[in-house]
Motif scaffolding. Structure first.
Motif, PDB file in Angstrom:
ATOM      1  N   GLN A  26      40.132  50.514  40.025  1.00 30.91           N
ATOM      2  CA  GLN A  26      39.632  52.034  39.581  1.00 30.91           C
ATOM      3  C   GLN A  26      39.884  51.773  38.303  1.00 30.91           C
ATOM      4  O   GLN A  26      40.736  51.682  37.613  1.00 30.91           O
ATOM      5  CB  GLN A  26      40.540  52.861  40.346  1.00 30.91           C
ATOM      6  CG  GLN A  26      40.135  52.893  41.813  1.00 30.91           C
ATOM      7  CD  GLN A  26      38.710  53.037  42.415  1.00 30.91           C
ATOM      8  OE1 GLN A  26      38.105  54.022  41.692  1.00 30.91           O
ATOM      9  NE2 GLN A  26      38.078  52.766  43.561  1.00 30.91           N
ATOM     10  N   ASP A  27      38.700  52.422  37.429  1.00 31.66           N
ATOM     11  CA  ASP A  27      38.756  52.716  36.189  1.00 31.66           C
ATOM     12  C   ASP A  27      39.794  53.499  35.549  1.00 31.66           C
ATOM     13  O   ASP A  27      40.153  54.526  36.159  1.00 31.66           O
ATOM     14  CB  ASP A  27      37.368  53.076  35.559  1.00 31.66           C
ATOM     15  CG  ASP A  27      37.497  53.452  33.924  1.00 31.66           C
ATOM     16  OD1 ASP A  27      38.201  52.471  33.224  1.00 31.66           O
ATOM     17  OD2 ASP A  27      36.787  54.044  33.379  1.00 31.66           O
ATOM     18  N   PRO A 105      40.455  45.960  28.905  1.00 34.26           N
ATOM     19  CA  PRO A 105      39.211  46.173  29.462  1.00 34.26           C
ATOM     20  C   PRO A 105      38.690  44.950  30.561  1.00 34.26           C
ATOM     21  O   PRO A 105      39.042  43.833  30.248  1.00 34.26           O
ATOM     22  CB  PRO A 105      38.180  46.344  28.365  1.00 34.26           C
ATOM     23  CG  PRO A 105      39.108  46.425  27.273  1.00 34.26           C
ATOM     24  CD  PRO A 105      40.757  46.129  27.439  1.00 34.26           C
ATOM     25  N   GLU A 107      35.287  43.539  32.438  1.00 36.82           N
ATOM     26  CA  GLU A 107      33.865  43.613  32.466  1.00 36.82           C
ATOM     27  C   GLU A 107      33.237  42.673  33.576  1.00 36.82           C
ATOM     28  O   GLU A 107      33.700  41.594  33.697  1.00 36.82           O
ATOM     29  CB  GLU A 107      33.364  42.927  31.174  1.00 36.82           C
ATOM     30  CG  GLU A 107      31.714  43.102  30.864  1.00 36.82           C
ATOM     31  CD  GLU A 107      31.336  42.625  29.460  1.00 36.82           C
ATOM     32  OE1 GLU A 107      31.182  41.403  29.600  1.00 36.82           O
ATOM     33  OE2 GLU A 107      31.513  43.542  28.571  1.00 36.82           O
ATOM     34  N   GLU A 116      29.535  46.288  35.839  1.00 37.07           N
ATOM     35  CA  GLU A 116      30.528  47.221  35.971  1.00 37.07           C
ATOM     36  C   GLU A 116      31.745  47.138  34.529  1.00 37.07           C
ATOM     37  O   GLU A 116      31.772  46.050  34.259  1.00 37.07           O
ATOM     38  CB  GLU A 116      31.455  47.259  37.148  1.00 37.07           C
ATOM     39  CG  GLU A 116      32.555  48.255  37.356  1.00 37.07           C
ATOM     40  CD  GLU A 116      33.186  48.041  38.599  1.00 37.07           C
ATOM     41  OE1 GLU A 116      34.187  48.605  38.887  1.00 37.07           O
ATOM     42  OE2 GLU A 116      32.906  47.262  39.595  1.00 37.07           O
ATOM     43  N   ASN A 117      31.995  48.147  34.016  1.00 36.23           N
ATOM     44  CA  ASN A 117      32.965  47.957  32.812  1.00 36.23           C
ATOM     45  C   ASN A 117      34.001  49.191  33.259  1.00 36.23           C
ATOM     46  O   ASN A 117      33.753  50.314  33.033  1.00 36.23           O
ATOM     47  CB  ASN A 117      32.081  48.325  31.615  1.00 36.23           C
ATOM     48  CG  ASN A 117      32.742  47.986  30.411  1.00 36.23           C
ATOM     49  OD1 ASN A 117      33.911  47.165  30.524  1.00 36.23           O
ATOM     50  ND2 ASN A 117      32.220  47.765  29.389  1.00 36.23           N
ATOM     51  N   ARG A 118      35.195  48.632  33.066  1.00 39.65           N
ATOM     52  CA  ARG A 118      36.429  49.619  33.455  1.00 39.65           C
ATOM     53  C   ARG A 118      37.491  49.027  32.658  1.00 39.65           C
ATOM     54  O   ARG A 118      37.657  47.873  32.177  1.00 39.65           O
ATOM     55  CB  ARG A 118      36.435  49.631  34.843  1.00 39.65           C
ATOM     56  CG  ARG A 118      37.128  48.163  35.353  1.00 39.65           C
ATOM     57  CD  ARG A 118      37.662  48.449  37.085  1.00 39.65           C
ATOM     58  NE  ARG A 118      38.055  47.529  37.680  1.00 39.65           N
ATOM     59  CZ  ARG A 118      37.476  46.494  38.554  1.00 39.65           C
ATOM     60  NH1 ARG A 118      36.170  46.953  38.665  1.00 39.65           N
ATOM     61  NH2 ARG A 118      37.884  45.621  39.092  1.00 39.65           N
ATOM     62  N   ALA A 119      38.619  49.549  32.537  1.00 43.81           N
ATOM     63  CA  ALA A 119      39.964  49.375  32.040  1.00 43.81           C
ATOM     64  C   ALA A 119      41.202  50.043  32.589  1.00 43.81           C
ATOM     65  O   ALA A 119      40.877  51.074  33.304  1.00 43.81           O
ATOM     66  CB  ALA A 119      39.670  49.925  30.508  1.00 43.81           C
TER      67      ALA A 119
END
Length: 302
Positions: A26-27, A105, A107, A116-119
């Motif tokens: 989850q971001d 981060p 990717e 999708e792009n989260r960190a």
């Protein structure tokens, strides 16, 4: 006369043996790792051959940590102390240091571009290594117990009496600055102090009882040898839900009634079959014996 007693509880293990887990799917996930230990980051369910993955360090993506393409690891900047598992999507990092605290981060790309792009945010904390308790009897028979920890970042303290939370009728005062409590005169038993942070927990306790002449009887016990160093438990509730009990009783009665009905139906079918068989055997008695010799044998076998 005041008597002060303290104990340094033995370490449960070195910090390098500690391991934490964090779900980073989850971001904005907040993850914590023990200094000198291991953190397991869940980046995905499993690697896919149709997707490409990149894990960076720092929000501006200046350092590329991990690259996975077509279910193969192409780059791992910290390969000497880490392992990425393709089958379950976990990234295990060992020998954590303070410099590992950062934003990471992550990717995910497919043939169409960024999917999708989260960190996630990883914070490294020094684990709590020990706990020390000191107790004393006051002039009016009250008991004061203080608690301190050996090492550990951002330690949090909690108290229990005989494995349960302390109540207002037992506590005279609480001092959060010195991490100490004062118990009332009538209170005695096993007083436990639990020290924890996000990566570790340590607990120690003592039996304390003060007499009228201000002497103290106390005995230290290691937490590893006793079950008193547990999470505080709430008193058992005595309130019951009458509707639940009624529904349960109706269900039991319904099942019993169904069993009786099916049993009666089975008995009825059995006697009906026996009556029909008896009439058939009675009618066969008026026929010549040689014509129904085989049928008589079958009846006997049945």
């Amino acid at each position: 006369m005041q008597a002060v007693i303290g104990l340094l509880v033995m370490m449960l293990g070195a910090s390098y043996g500690l391991e934490t887990y964090c779900d980073g799917r989850q971001d904005g996930a907040q993850c914590f790792g023990p200094l000198g230990g291991t953190v397991v980051l869940q980046l995905m369910d499993r690697a896919s051959e149709r997707e490409r993955y990149k894990l960076y360090k720092s929000s501006d993506k200046t350092t590329l940590i991990l690259t996975v393409i077509n279910n193969k690891i192409f780059n791992n900047a910290i390969k000497s102390r880490s392992l990425f598992n393709l089958s379950d999507g976990t990234f295990r990092v060992n020998n954590l240091s303070r410099t590992d605290s950062d934003e990471y981060p992550f990717e995910i790309r497919d043939n169409k571009g960024i999917k999708e792009n989260r960190a996630l945010r990883l914070t490294i904390q020094a684990p709590v290594s020990s706990v020390r308790l000191a107790s004393e009897c006051l002039s009016q028979g009250e008991k004061r117990v203080s608690c301190s920890s050996g090492g550990g970042d951002s330690p949090q303290y909690s108290w229990t009496l005989d494995g349960r939370s302390l109540t207002d009728t037992e506590l005279l005062s609480v001092n959060t600055e010195t991490n100490s409590i004062t118990l009332k005169q009538h209170v005695s038993g096993a007083v436990a102090c639990s020290v924890r942070n996000n990566v570790s927990r340590f607990c120690g306790f003592t039996f304390i009882k003060c007499t009228s002449n201000e002497t103290q009887i106390s005995q230290w016990v290691f937490a590893a040898n006793n079950m008193l160093c547990v999470e505080p438990t709430a008193p058992p509730t005595t309130i019951s839900d009458s509707s639940t009990v009624a529904d349960h009783s109706l269900l039991v009665c319904g099942v019993r009634a169904a069993v009786v009905v099916f049993a009666l139906i089975g008995i009825a079918f059995y006697f009906a079959w026996k009556n029909k068989d008896y009439k058939k055997a009675e009618g066969s008695a008026y026929r010549p014996e040689r014509e129904h010799q085989d049928e008589s044998v079958v009846m006997v076998e049945m």
